[in-house]
Write a protein that holds these residues in place. Structure first.
Motif, PDB file in Angstrom:
ATOM      1  N   GLY A  79       0.793  -1.227   0.000  1.00 62.53           N
ATOM      2  CA  GLY A  79       0.000   0.000   0.000  1.00 62.53           C
ATOM      3  C   GLY A  79       0.821   1.271   0.000  1.00 62.53           C
ATOM      4  N   SER A  80       2.102   1.192  -0.295  1.00 63.20           N
ATOM      5  CA  SER A  80       2.942   2.389  -0.302  1.00 63.20           C
ATOM      6  C   SER A  80       2.700   3.199  -1.573  1.00 63.20           C
ATOM      7  CB  SER A  80       4.422   2.001  -0.201  1.00 63.20           C
ATOM      8  OG  SER A  80       4.774   1.106  -1.246  1.00 63.20           O
ATOM      9  N   GLN A  81       2.840   4.523  -1.459  1.00 57.35           N
ATOM     10  CA  GLN A  81       2.700   5.427  -2.592  1.00 57.35           C
ATOM     11  C   GLN A  81       4.081   5.790  -3.134  1.00 57.35           C
ATOM     12  OE1 GLN A  81       0.277   8.819  -1.587  1.00 57.35           O
ATOM     13  NE2 GLN A  81      -1.045   7.615  -0.245  1.00 57.35           N
ATOM     14  N   LEU A  82       4.155   6.057  -4.424  1.00 58.33           N
ATOM     15  CA  LEU A  82       5.417   6.395  -5.072  1.00 58.33           C
ATOM     16  C   LEU A  82       5.412   7.878  -5.447  1.00 58.33           C
ATOM     17  CD1 LEU A  82       5.759   3.334  -7.489  1.00 58.33           C
ATOM     18  CD2 LEU A  82       6.389   3.511  -5.071  1.00 58.33           C
ATOM     19  N   LYS A  83       6.533   8.526  -5.158  1.00 62.75           N
ATOM     20  CA  LYS A  83       6.638   9.953  -5.456  1.00 62.75           C
ATOM     21  C   LYS A  83       8.087  10.292  -5.781  1.00 62.75           C
ATOM     22  CE  LYS A  83       5.267  14.474  -3.644  1.00 62.75           C
ATOM     23  NZ  LYS A  83       4.654  15.190  -2.485  1.00 62.75           N
ATOM     24  N   THR A  84       8.285  11.120  -6.782  1.00 60.96           N
ATOM     25  CA  THR A  84       9.645  11.494  -7.180  1.00 60.96           C
ATOM     26  C   THR A  84       9.940  12.952  -6.810  1.00 60.96           C
ATOM     27  OG1 THR A  84       8.888  12.121  -9.397  1.00 60.96           O
ATOM     28  CG2 THR A  84       9.648   9.865  -9.098  1.00 60.96           C
ATOM     29  N   ASP A  85      11.233  13.228  -6.638  1.00 69.85           N
ATOM     30  CA  ASP A  85      11.683  14.598  -6.390  1.00 69.85           C
ATOM     31  C   ASP A  85      12.870  14.892  -7.308  1.00 69.85           C
ATOM     32  OD1 ASP A  85      13.718  13.165  -5.252  1.00 69.85           O
ATOM     33  OD2 ASP A  85      13.209  13.666  -3.176  1.00 69.85           O
ATOM     34  N   ALA A  86      13.540  15.968  -7.072  1.00 72.03           N
ATOM     35  CA  ALA A  86      14.606  16.406  -7.985  1.00 72.03           C
ATOM     36  C   ALA A  86      15.990  15.913  -7.588  1.00 72.03           C
ATOM     37  CB  ALA A  86      14.597  17.924  -8.076  1.00 72.03           C
ATOM     38  N   ARG A  87      16.117  15.007  -6.648  1.00 76.13           N
ATOM     39  CA  ARG A  87      17.445  14.553  -6.214  1.00 76.13           C
ATOM     40  C   ARG A  87      18.205  13.845  -7.332  1.00 76.13           C
ATOM     41  NH1 ARG A  87      16.117  10.402  -1.488  1.00 76.13           N
ATOM     42  NH2 ARG A  87      14.334  11.824  -1.300  1.00 76.13           N
ATOM     43  N   LYS A  88      19.501  13.939  -7.280  1.00 76.29           N
ATOM     44  CA  LYS A  88      20.364  13.300  -8.266  1.00 76.29           C
ATOM     45  C   LYS A  88      20.971  12.004  -7.745  1.00 76.29           C
ATOM     46  CE  LYS A  88      19.806  16.738 -11.114  1.00 76.29           C
ATOM     47  NZ  LYS A  88      19.040  16.574 -12.374  1.00 76.29           N
ATOM     48  N   THR A  89      20.869  11.770  -6.442  1.00 75.76           N
ATOM     49  CA  THR A  89      21.448  10.566  -5.836  1.00 75.76           C
ATOM     50  C   THR A  89      20.521   9.369  -6.026  1.00 75.76           C
ATOM     51  OG1 THR A  89      20.465  11.175  -3.707  1.00 75.76           O
ATOM     52  CG2 THR A  89      22.716  11.916  -4.138  1.00 75.76           C
ATOM     53  N   ALA A  90      21.059   8.166  -5.776  1.00 73.47           N
ATOM     54  CA  ALA A  90      20.295   6.935  -5.998  1.00 73.47           C
ATOM     55  C   ALA A  90      19.560   6.456  -4.756  1.00 73.47           C
ATOM     56  CB  ALA A  90      21.231   5.837  -6.493  1.00 73.47           C
ATOM     57  N   ASP A  91      19.735   7.138  -3.602  1.00 74.70           N
ATOM     58  CA  ASP A  91      19.068   6.685  -2.380  1.00 74.70           C
ATOM     59  C   ASP A  91      17.561   6.934  -2.477  1.00 74.70           C
ATOM     60  OD1 ASP A  91      19.609   9.439  -2.366  1.00 74.70           O
ATOM     61  OD2 ASP A  91      19.231   9.550  -0.223  1.00 74.70           O
ATOM     62  N   VAL A  92      16.820   6.202  -1.646  1.00 72.90           N
ATOM     63  CA  VAL A  92      15.357   6.276  -1.641  1.00 72.90           C
ATOM     64  C   VAL A  92      14.886   6.488  -0.204  1.00 72.90           C
ATOM     65  CG1 VAL A  92      13.207   5.063  -2.158  1.00 72.90           C
ATOM     66  CG2 VAL A  92      15.188   4.760  -3.640  1.00 72.90           C
ATOM     67  N   ASP A  93      13.873   7.361  -0.029  1.00 72.90           N
ATOM     68  CA  ASP A  93      13.301   7.598   1.297  1.00 72.90           C
ATOM     69  C   ASP A  93      12.074   6.724   1.496  1.00 72.90           C
ATOM     70  OD1 ASP A  93      15.202   9.547   1.478  1.00 72.90           O
ATOM     71  OD2 ASP A  93      13.817  11.229   1.191  1.00 72.90           O
ATOM     72  N   LEU A  94      11.971   6.115   2.658  1.00 76.53           N
ATOM     73  CA  LEU A  94      10.768   5.420   3.080  1.00 76.53           C
ATOM     74  C   LEU A  94      10.170   6.224   4.222  1.00 76.53           C
ATOM     75  CD1 LEU A  94       8.706   3.159   3.291  1.00 76.53           C
ATOM     76  CD2 LEU A  94      10.371   1.832   4.604  1.00 76.53           C
ATOM     77  N   ILE A  95       9.060   6.903   3.952  1.00 75.65           N
ATOM     78  CA  ILE A  95       8.410   7.749   4.955  1.00 75.65           C
ATOM     79  C   ILE A  95       7.191   7.004   5.473  1.00 75.65           C
ATOM     80  CG2 ILE A  95       7.374  10.001   5.403  1.00 75.65           C
ATOM     81  CD1 ILE A  95       8.869  11.082   2.971  1.00 75.65           C
ATOM     82  N   LEU A  96       7.223   6.615   6.727  1.00 75.95           N
ATOM     83  CA  LEU A  96       6.143   5.832   7.321  1.00 75.95           C
ATOM     84  C   LEU A  96       4.967   6.727   7.647  1.00 75.95           C
ATOM     85  CD1 LEU A  96       8.306   3.641   9.733  1.00 75.95           C
ATOM     86  CD2 LEU A  96       7.599   3.138   7.377  1.00 75.95           C
ATOM     87  N   GLY A  97       3.753   6.324   7.202  1.00 77.37           N
ATOM     88  CA  GLY A  97       2.550   7.116   7.405  1.00 77.37           C
ATOM     89  C   GLY A  97       1.718   6.651   8.585  1.00 77.37           C
ATOM     90  N   THR A  98       0.625   7.353   8.798  1.00 82.12           N
ATOM     91  CA  THR A  98      -0.237   7.088   9.957  1.00 82.12           C
ATOM     92  C   THR A  98      -0.798   5.668   9.946  1.00 82.12           C
ATOM     93  OG1 THR A  98      -0.879   9.423   9.943  1.00 82.12           O
ATOM     94  CG2 THR A  98      -2.268   7.932  11.216  1.00 82.12           C
ATOM     95  N   ALA A  99      -1.090   5.116   8.770  1.00 79.96           N
ATOM     96  CA  ALA A  99      -1.680   3.778   8.675  1.00 79.96           C
ATOM     97  C   ALA A  99      -0.638   2.664   8.755  1.00 79.96           C
ATOM     98  CB  ALA A  99      -2.475   3.651   7.379  1.00 79.96           C
ATOM     99  N   PHE A 100       0.631   3.015   8.917  1.00 78.35           N
ATOM    100  CA  PHE A 100       1.672   1.983   8.971  1.00 78.35           C
ATOM    101  C   PHE A 100       1.544   1.143  10.238  1.00 78.35           C
ATOM    102  CE2 PHE A 100       5.815   0.600  10.570  1.00 78.35           C
ATOM    103  CZ  PHE A 100       6.236  -0.195   9.516  1.00 78.35           C
TER     104      PHE A 100
END
Length: 208
Positions: free
Chosen positions: A160-181
């Motif tokens: 049930g995770s959502q995917l979102k992109t930003d302008a970063r140039k690095t290859a790392d990925v953020d996992l932001i835990l939400g209220t329903a986690f």
């Protein structure tokens, strides 16, 4: 007295005139009705036979044609909808952030991801733009390149995770835990999903 007057009748009952009743043959209506019914039945049988011949040559509406279509479904699979992913968990650096009021979630999730082979980057509370503003299970945030593989691999760990992109140039990925986690996906399920990513099964060409 007429010659047709019976003897002894006197003249009381005489047949006069020169016209006599005509005796007509009865109309054979029964034969006409039977002939009409027979014609209708013959036309119906001819039409039904034509449809059967069409079905035989076109393969519609018969058990044999249905079996043939089913065989075609198995014999002609479509290619997989998405290409396989060769990226391994150890090649992905994950930053884990907690956007909920509950403490300790980011560290617990990061420890579990590390056990599953992921490289762990930053761990802590979510940035202000996301803090307590993620109603779902979580968000995967990364650069445009993450859509090619990192997102798909990390998504196997959190349903049930959502995917979102930003302008970063690095290859790392953020996992932001939400209220329903609540928790990460069971390891056996995530492992099966990872195996499918590496070798996706082809889709059938039609519904069988």
């Amino acid at each position: 007295m007429s010659m047709l007057t019976p003897p002894g009748m006197g003249g009381k009952y005489r047949i006069t005139g020169d016209r006599y009743p005509r005796m007509r043959r009865p109309r054979r209506r029964g034969r006409i009705i039977l002939a009409a019914v027979a014609a209708v039945v013959a036309l119906s049988l001819a039409g039904w036979g034509t449809l059967q011949l069409i079905d035989v040559f076109t393969g519609d509406g018969t058990k044999s044609s249905a079996a043939a279509r089913k065989a075609d479904c198995k014999a002609e699979p479509k290619p997989a909808a998405l290409p396989p992913v060769s990226l391994k968990p150890g090649q992905i650096t994950v930053n884990v952030y907690n956007a909920t009021p509950r403490g300790g979630l980011a560290k617990a999730a990061a420890d579990e991801l590390k056990k599953r082979g992921f490289a762990i980057g930053k761990v802590g509370n979510a940035p202000e733009a996301y803090d307590k503003k993620v109603p779902g299970a979580g968000i995967l945030l990364g650069g445009p390149e993450a859509q090619r593989g990192a997102f798909r691999v990390l998504a196997t760990q959190l349903q049930g995770s959502q995917l979102k992109t930003d302008a970063r140039k690095t290859a790392d990925v953020d996992l932001i835990l939400g209220t329903a986690f609540k928790t990460l996906a069971p390891k056996k399920d995530s492992d099966a999903a990872l195996a499918t990513l590496a070798k996706p099964a082809p889709e059938p060409s039609a519904k069988c």
